[in-house]
Motif scaffolding. Structure first.
Motif, PDB file in Angstrom:
ATOM      1  N   ALA A 118       4.716  -3.203  -6.762  1.00 32.33           N
ATOM      2  CA  ALA A 118       5.938  -3.211  -7.563  1.00 32.33           C
ATOM      3  C   ALA A 118       7.172  -3.088  -6.686  1.00 32.33           C
ATOM      4  CB  ALA A 118       5.897  -2.079  -8.586  1.00 32.33           C
ATOM      5  N   VAL A 119       7.142  -2.217  -5.699  1.00 30.81           N
ATOM      6  CA  VAL A 119       8.282  -2.067  -4.792  1.00 30.81           C
ATOM      7  C   VAL A 119       8.479  -3.343  -3.979  1.00 30.81           C
ATOM      8  CG1 VAL A 119       9.109  -0.823  -2.742  1.00 30.81           C
ATOM      9  CG2 VAL A 119       8.178   0.433  -4.677  1.00 30.81           C
ATOM     10  N   TYR A 120       7.384  -3.965  -3.522  1.00 31.56           N
ATOM     11  CA  TYR A 120       7.484  -5.212  -2.767  1.00 31.56           C
ATOM     12  C   TYR A 120       8.086  -6.326  -3.619  1.00 31.56           C
ATOM     13  CZ  TYR A 120       6.127  -9.382  -0.216  1.00 31.56           C
ATOM     14  OH  TYR A 120       6.148 -10.583   0.434  1.00 31.56           O
ATOM     15  N   CYS A 121       7.664  -6.414  -4.874  1.00 35.83           N
ATOM     16  CA  CYS A 121       8.183  -7.469  -5.751  1.00 35.83           C
ATOM     17  C   CYS A 121       9.653  -7.268  -6.068  1.00 35.83           C
ATOM     18  CB  CYS A 121       7.374  -7.519  -7.041  1.00 35.83           C
ATOM     19  SG  CYS A 121       5.717  -8.173  -6.808  1.00 35.83           S
TER      20      CYS A 121
ATOM     21  N   ASP B 210      -6.094   7.262  -8.052  1.00 34.21           N
ATOM     22  CA  ASP B 210      -4.948   7.511  -7.186  1.00 34.21           C
ATOM     23  C   ASP B 210      -4.692   6.322  -6.259  1.00 34.21           C
ATOM     24  OD1 ASP B 210      -2.846   8.899  -6.002  1.00 34.21           O
ATOM     25  OD2 ASP B 210      -4.156   9.832  -4.508  1.00 34.21           O
ATOM     26  N   VAL B 211      -5.751   5.751  -5.700  1.00 34.55           N
ATOM     27  CA  VAL B 211      -5.598   4.583  -4.819  1.00 34.55           C
ATOM     28  C   VAL B 211      -5.056   3.388  -5.594  1.00 34.55           C
ATOM     29  CG1 VAL B 211      -6.878   2.913  -3.407  1.00 34.55           C
ATOM     30  CG2 VAL B 211      -7.328   5.353  -3.155  1.00 34.55           C
ATOM     31  N   VAL B 212      -5.569   3.151  -6.793  1.00 28.22           N
ATOM     32  CA  VAL B 212      -5.087   2.033  -7.615  1.00 28.22           C
ATOM     33  C   VAL B 212      -3.624   2.225  -7.984  1.00 28.22           C
ATOM     34  CG1 VAL B 212      -5.350   0.921  -9.873  1.00 28.22           C
ATOM     35  CG2 VAL B 212      -7.361   1.396  -8.475  1.00 28.22           C
ATOM     36  N   ALA B 213      -3.244   3.440  -8.359  1.00 26.14           N
ATOM     37  CA  ALA B 213      -1.843   3.708  -8.699  1.00 26.14           C
ATOM     38  C   ALA B 213      -0.932   3.520  -7.495  1.00 26.14           C
ATOM     39  CB  ALA B 213      -1.709   5.122  -9.256  1.00 26.14           C
ATOM     40  N   THR B 214      -1.386   3.929  -6.323  1.00 29.81           N
ATOM     41  CA  THR B 214      -0.580   3.755  -5.109  1.00 29.81           C
ATOM     42  C   THR B 214      -0.414   2.272  -4.775  1.00 29.81           C
ATOM     43  OG1 THR B 214      -1.371   5.874  -4.278  1.00 29.81           O
ATOM     44  CG2 THR B 214      -0.398   4.370  -2.674  1.00 29.81           C
ATOM     45  N   LEU B 215      -1.479   1.500  -4.892  1.00 30.67           N
ATOM     46  CA  LEU B 215      -1.382   0.057  -4.640  1.00 30.67           C
ATOM     47  C   LEU B 215      -0.465  -0.623  -5.656  1.00 30.67           C
ATOM     48  CD1 LEU B 215      -5.064  -0.821  -3.713  1.00 30.67           C
ATOM     49  CD2 LEU B 215      -3.081  -0.754  -2.198  1.00 30.67           C
TER      50      LEU B 215
END
Length: 80
Positions: free
Chosen positions: A52-55, A42-47
């Motif tokens: 992706a949103v930042y890029c 879950d933490v990896v998916a959130t990161l």
């Protein structure tokens, strides 16, 4: 199977207790490594989603102005 009628007798008094017990037939046992794996995933998916949103949103910084931000209003007597 703990279901049934339990009776307790003390000093001539008799008390009974009816026990109903329901077992889970489709339960899955979850241990500590499984829970920790779910939390790490879950933490990896959130990161990954945050990067992706930042890029995607970070590439608009090079543009200083947009055409929609600087529209000149046309004066029209009919719509005032």
């Amino acid at each position: 199977d703990p279901r049934g009628l339990y009776v307790c007798e003390t000093e001539g008094q008799r008390k009974s207790l009816q026990v109903h017990y329901r077992m889970c037939q489709n339960c899955i046992e979850v241990d500590a490594p499984t829970i920790s794996g779910i939390v790490v995933a879950d933490v990896v998916a959130t990161l990954f989603l945050a990067v992706a949103v930042y890029c995607v949103t970070g590439h608009d910084r090079g543009h200083t102005s947009r055409a929609s931000d600087r529209q000149n209003l046309i004066s029209n007597e009919l719509y005032q």
